[in-house]
Write an enzyme that holds these catalytic residues in place. Sequence first.
Site, PDB file in Angstrom:
ATOM      1  N   SER A   1      33.264  34.064  31.046  1.00  0.00           N
ATOM      2  CA  SER A   1      34.362  34.344  30.606  1.00  0.00           C
ATOM      3  C   SER A   1      35.393  34.558  31.678  1.00  0.00           C
ATOM      4  CB  SER A   1      34.375  36.076  29.970  1.00  0.00           C
ATOM      5  OG  SER A   1      33.987  36.711  31.004  1.00  0.00           O
TER       6      SER A   1
ATOM      7  N   TYR B   1      36.733  48.749  45.054  1.00  0.00           N
ATOM      8  CA  TYR B   1      37.045  47.149  44.726  1.00  0.00           C
ATOM      9  C   TYR B   1      37.673  46.334  45.956  1.00  0.00           C
ATOM     10  CZ  TYR B   1      39.187  43.098  41.987  1.00  0.00           C
ATOM     11  OH  TYR B   1      39.586  41.966  41.558  1.00  0.00           O
TER      12      TYR B   1
ATOM     13  N   LYS C   1      36.531  43.217  47.974  1.00  0.00           N
ATOM     14  CA  LYS C   1      37.407  41.944  48.318  1.00  0.00           C
ATOM     15  C   LYS C   1      37.938  41.875  49.479  1.00  0.00           C
ATOM     16  CE  LYS C   1      36.835  40.843  43.823  1.00  0.00           C
ATOM     17  NZ  LYS C   1      36.017  39.598  43.408  1.00  0.00           N
TER      18      LYS C   1
ATOM     19  N   LEU D   1      38.387  34.039  34.578  1.00  0.00           N
ATOM     20  CA  LEU D   1      38.660  32.965  35.530  1.00  0.00           C
ATOM     21  C   LEU D   1      37.713  32.047  35.637  1.00  0.00           C
ATOM     22  CD1 LEU D   1      40.024  35.334  38.299  1.00  0.00           C
ATOM     23  CD2 LEU D   1      41.329  34.173  36.352  1.00  0.00           C
TER      24      LEU D   1
END
Length: 253
Positions: free
Chosen positions: A15, A159, A163, A17
Amino acid sequence: MNLNGIGAIVTGGASGLGNATAKMLAAQGAKVTIFDLNEEIGVAAAQDIGGLFVKVNVADEASAIAGFDAAEAAHGVARVLVNCAGVAPAARVVAKDGSPHSLDVYRKTIEVNLIGTFNMISKFAARVVAAGLEGEEAGVIVNTASVAAYDGQIGQAAYASSKGGVVGLTLTAARDLAQHRIRVVTIAPGIFLTPMLMGLPQAAQDSLGQQVPHPSRLGKPEEYAQMVGAIVANPMLNGEVIRLDGAIRMAPR
């Protein structure tokens, strides 16, 4: 790299990207394997592009090895890897009720987004090296970070940390793998219309899009996939993190 007939793997390809990327790669002639935990939509996504689905937990070593084995048996040694699998929990370092951030949630986010990315990189690269491929470039790796790596908002401690780790990994991995002719590039997307955002009311989607300087809208998954295609095609693009964000700089909240 010419994608025609080349084996490619997309994590999180069921699903968002990842799915847009899997479609783009297949359209350019690549033999695509989707790694994802969502078997129901993953099988359908793979069938839609004439590819292969393998249920893989990117943060688990045994699961990753089994996934690469299956992909290689079907399509040969993959030469393109796109890491899109990830999680995005929201929690403050200290909640409004005074409770601390769950360490388990923080740990899982790092395991999936950062350790999972590294796990895929190392397993993929080892197989490319073992294949003894000739030519100027043997493989291409594209990772997915986020603008949160630079502009982490309130509630994004886990998060943004994960990242930020992917950003920090990019140049080192590119330098490590240069002798093996494997490029490593990372995309840091801004606000994109992923399944999570699709669940928001249209007014909320429009409000988020208006925060983007230009174009003032949410990014389309196909635009992420377009960037992946450009990275794969350009042999001089290596060791870089590309913000794909319409010039947005995220506010604290």
